[in-house]
Design an enzyme around this catalytic site. Sequence first.
Site, PDB file in Angstrom:
ATOM      1  N   ARG A  80     -28.031  29.196 -23.443  1.00 43.96           N
ATOM      2  CA  ARG A  80     -28.222  30.332 -24.345  1.00 43.96           C
ATOM      3  C   ARG A  80     -27.065  30.476 -25.331  1.00 43.96           C
ATOM      4  NH1 ARG A  80     -28.698  34.274 -19.340  1.00 43.96           N
ATOM      5  NH2 ARG A  80     -29.607  32.326 -18.580  1.00 43.96           N
ATOM      6  N   LYS A 130     -22.934  23.465 -10.309  1.00 43.29           N
ATOM      7  CA  LYS A 130     -24.192  23.438  -9.584  1.00 43.29           C
ATOM      8  C   LYS A 130     -24.035  22.740  -8.236  1.00 43.29           C
ATOM      9  CE  LYS A 130     -27.039  22.930 -13.782  1.00 43.29           C
ATOM     10  NZ  LYS A 130     -27.898  24.114 -13.650  1.00 43.29           N
TER      11      LYS A 130
END
Length: 492
Positions: A343, A269
């Site tokens: 996920r 990120k």
Amino acid sequence: MSTELLPATGPAGSADVEAVIVGLVQGESAPELADGAAEVAAAFGEGRLIELLSAVGATGKAEEIVKIPTGGAITAPLLVAAGLGKPVDDGDRAVLAERVRRASGAAARALAGKASARNTLGAIDAAAAGEGSVLGAYTFSEYRSSDGKAPLSRVEVDGDAAAIERAATVAAAVVAARDLINTPPNDLYPATFAERAAALATEAGVAVEVLDEKALADGGYGGILGVGQGSTRPPRLVRLTWSGGDAPRAKVALVGKGITFDTGGISIKPAANMDHMTSDMSGAAAVIVTTVLAARLNLPVAVTATVPMAENLPSGSAYRPGDVLRMYSGKTVEVLNTDAEGRLILADAIARAAEDSPDLLVEVSTLTGAQQVALGMRTAGVMGSDELRDRIAALGRAVGEDAWAMPLPEHLREGLDSRIADIANAASARWGGMLSAGIFLREFVPAGLPWAHIDIAGPSFNSNSPWGYTPKGGTGVPVRTLAALLQELAEA
């Protein structure tokens, strides 16, 4: 330490407290006192309290706080007028309750440094006034060398004692979630997070199972192990089970994302605001405390929380874009983006939770930045089976944890097609990222099982100034929504 919440006894005007809170409503030409304030107002003399408040600029605007000395008119030396905004139709109880909750929260926050207060807004909605008082007073000061002003330590609330007692229990659960979220990642990592979850559960009589990295490997939890392999602090899977008593009326599976810190891994990120990723375990915190809450409320609903915990870091041992992971369900996933890690751990947890044959499954996660783009920072996106999705979204709005039902369009599924595996962990197209993530998770839910996915990426963490009963930092969303769902099931 959580603010103590007590049912009020005796008249507010003679209460042995440092401050009395009254509600103000915006009138056409001047503010008007809300229900519950009449006895206090009478002590000032007819019309005098409104004159004093108007003289110092009070309007009754929502969440406006105005303080005036009482001059001996009542026992408490300070009166706090909390704005409720414009009049609300009596039939719209959810809106009115949220106004009370926010006004009570703003008042409690403004009373930092005081030891006690009486909240007359409980005459409108006792539960909302109680919750707002505790949640508004909340501060997280464990890591400060100087605490500054201590939070308001005790609030006496007008209204039904049973409702206030339940509000205290629910608010304490939200506070516990906030404390977990606000604990920095050097102290809250998978092993210590598991320990804290186990401690909370054991104290409430909830059964605990913790799988370490060896047990995860033996069990075939490829998603959890893949995400966690880049950290020196290995992953965990925590299972908490509340039996629901002798005759549970429903069996509920809760799943929560427990990424204790998320750098994005190899797909790293940007540095700006990466510190907010200390909150990437907010979903896990919510389902842990909700399971404990079910036990504390002795709800006749069996609840099992399945909570995967991992730290997503880049290193020589980290998983890579291009890797293929074999999941707990047996499906294979091609990793296209290591920052789509939530996920992956959730897919393993959902598959495991479904083996318990629950009546319904609810999963909570700070899953996508796309949720923030679509719905902003205060509204959760709810996806899944139509009926359960809509039910949870409505409950969220009813308790003041704003939520909105979102679709899972079939045409987005092809964007998750993989070149070499059963499915890819990231969509090929940029658009609809929140929905594509929900579609990915659906692949691991057995056919016919009612399920819902709540994306709380925005509302889980407030990086701006406090408002209402919402502090800066972890919010504890959607604990109160989940509690409302379990209460409905208990009463069905």
